[in-house]
Scaffold this motif. Sequence first.
Motif: not given
Length: 282
Positions: A52-57
Amino acid sequence: MTENTVSNAVAVRDTGPGAMVEHYRADLAQVMPSHVKPDTFVRLAVGVLRRDKNLALAAQNNPAALMGALMDAAQLGLTPGTEQYYLVPRKQKGRLEIQGIRGYQGEIELIYRAGAVSSVIVEVVRQHDRFSYTPGRDERPLHEIDWDVEDRGALRLVYAYAVMKDGATSKVVVLNRAQVMKAKAMSQGSDSAYSPWQKHEEAMWMKTAAHRLTKWVPTSAEYMREQLRAQAEVATETRPAPAPQTPAQAPAPEHGEEGPIDAEFVDDEPAPQWPAAAQPPQ
């Protein structure tokens, strides 16, 4: 999580969120229950961040918030990034940060883990279902579902109860839509597009009922320890007392010898000395 862990998390933020979680494997392992495997926990946490790129960000924006959520999940012994324990991004002061939210499966897991119940039932009731329950009259709800209907309708009720190990039924929790919406309004970030309230509404209804149920059933391993302690005390009380031991008898004195004198000290007095001029009479 300690202040050192928070400050160190900020210091290693440039290595990426996955590497940061790996870096604090030992810290997470220290707070986990014994049944949780640190390697599995860390692998799952890293996996959900990479998917999940949003979680990573969000993790990159505030690594301390990420570690705080993972520490909470670790202490509870729940799997992050699943319906046991959600990891969701939320906006805080205009930027995404990670928030940890206990899911309905996590609530149920904590109830089971205490060891007092044999089963936990949590179900939603939809508009076209038949539901009946009268406290004080009915032991358990009557919930009938027409499985052939294409659409069961909107969510209208949710209920939860547990069957104890002795067969008794716990308190039955029943919540209507207004009560669930009140709980939703009190949940931080529930209106966010990333919130499980938006993506997993039925699961969050069930989580709300399961959480209310935890007030009426044990949810801590301390319950099991108390049970074992009580069983040990009962076993000690019912254990037969050991037979009194007969003291070893002293051997009888041989003929002509005197035995010991109990509870009495006898001083040996020296034989009287007679002057040479005054010998005792013969």
